[in-house]
Design a protein around this motif. Sequence first.
Motif, PDB file in Angstrom:
ATOM      1  N   LEU A 168       4.095  -1.673  -9.877  1.00  0.00           N
ATOM      2  CA  LEU A 168       4.515  -1.536  -8.485  1.00  0.00           C
ATOM      3  C   LEU A 168       3.294  -1.291  -7.614  1.00  0.00           C
ATOM      4  O   LEU A 168       2.422  -0.508  -7.990  1.00  0.00           O
ATOM      5  N   LEU A 169       3.242  -1.958  -6.479  1.00  0.00           N
ATOM      6  CA  LEU A 169       2.191  -1.693  -5.488  1.00  0.00           C
ATOM      7  C   LEU A 169       2.864  -1.252  -4.202  1.00  0.00           C
ATOM      8  O   LEU A 169       3.643  -2.000  -3.608  1.00  0.00           O
ATOM      9  N   LEU A 170       2.585  -0.017  -3.797  1.00  0.00           N
ATOM     10  CA  LEU A 170       3.193   0.554  -2.597  1.00  0.00           C
ATOM     11  C   LEU A 170       2.155   0.622  -1.481  1.00  0.00           C
ATOM     12  O   LEU A 170       1.056   1.146  -1.685  1.00  0.00           O
ATOM     13  N   ASP A 171       2.510   0.107  -0.318  1.00  0.00           N
ATOM     14  CA  ASP A 171       1.623   0.165   0.842  1.00  0.00           C
ATOM     15  C   ASP A 171       2.374   0.855   1.984  1.00  0.00           C
ATOM     16  O   ASP A 171       3.510   0.484   2.308  1.00  0.00           O
ATOM     17  N   ILE A 172       1.732   1.861   2.593  1.00  0.00           N
ATOM     18  CA  ILE A 172       2.386   2.588   3.679  1.00  0.00           C
ATOM     19  C   ILE A 172       2.482   1.692   4.909  1.00  0.00           C
ATOM     20  O   ILE A 172       1.486   1.108   5.351  1.00  0.00           O
ATOM     21  N   ASP A 173       3.691   1.569   5.439  1.00  0.00           N
ATOM     22  CA  ASP A 173       3.915   0.715   6.605  1.00  0.00           C
ATOM     23  C   ASP A 173       3.308   1.330   7.862  1.00  0.00           C
ATOM     24  O   ASP A 173       3.489   2.526   8.129  1.00  0.00           O
ATOM     25  N   GLN A 174       2.587   0.509   8.603  1.00  0.00           N
ATOM     26  CA  GLN A 174       2.001   0.895   9.887  1.00  0.00           C
ATOM     27  C   GLN A 174       1.251   2.233   9.798  1.00  0.00           C
ATOM     28  O   GLN A 174       1.377   3.102  10.662  1.00  0.00           O
ATOM     29  N   GLY A 203       5.594  -4.101  -3.772  1.00  0.00           N
ATOM     30  CA  GLY A 203       5.560  -5.320  -4.570  1.00  0.00           C
ATOM     31  C   GLY A 203       5.831  -4.961  -6.018  1.00  0.00           C
ATOM     32  O   GLY A 203       5.423  -3.893  -6.483  1.00  0.00           O
ATOM     33  N   LEU A 204       6.521  -5.839  -6.745  1.00  0.00           N
ATOM     34  CA  LEU A 204       6.904  -5.560  -8.132  1.00  0.00           C
ATOM     35  C   LEU A 204       6.626  -6.774  -9.006  1.00  0.00           C
ATOM     36  O   LEU A 204       6.970  -7.907  -8.643  1.00  0.00           O
TER      37      LEU A 204
END
Length: 203
Positions: A70-76, A159-160
């Motif tokens: 999993l790839l986590l990106d903080i929104d804004q 993303g997964l």
Amino acid sequence: TSRHELDMLNQSLQQRVEEATAGLRDANLKLEELAKVDHLTQLANRRHFEDTMITLASRRENDSQQVCLLLLDIDQFKVINDQYGHAAGDAVLIQIGQILQHKLRNTDIAARYAGDEFVVLLRADLESGRQHAKKLRQTIDEHCFSYDGKSLHATVSIGLVSCEINEECRGIEDVLRRVDDAMYEAKHLGRNRIAEASLIAAD
């Protein structure tokens, strides 16, 4: 008397050497651990995460295992920094790190991958990975982030990618590129959601 004093001195010196050696060994172990940890979030850092992926992918063929990345990106995230300051942004990063530590199992690994990106390796099949990603997205969305008496709201796009650790996951760079593409697809779809990518290239 002189021989006795000499023996006592040798014993004292030997003890000091042993204590110094033990202290040096402990200091080296602490440095090794620090080299694996992101100083802000206390999660694993990018280098340690990628080393772990490479180690898993090099295991015996008959020791294969299904995993999800999993790839986590903080929104804004830039908006948070611009509106409340970089210290507030750091507080959000720290609290997301705490959420990941609390929600993941001992068999999983989470790392701060870049400035506002986190990566998670789950020992899980695709369906289980989807459920974990859904819970993480929802928990972060519902979390009341706090900084300097203020309540902040933050979400993540995830993303997964799922793969066999000894087959598709052998191409570590390709796996990371695919999960990065999936994360950006989640952004394009409206943020605060999950998108999947396949490791099988389309014909």
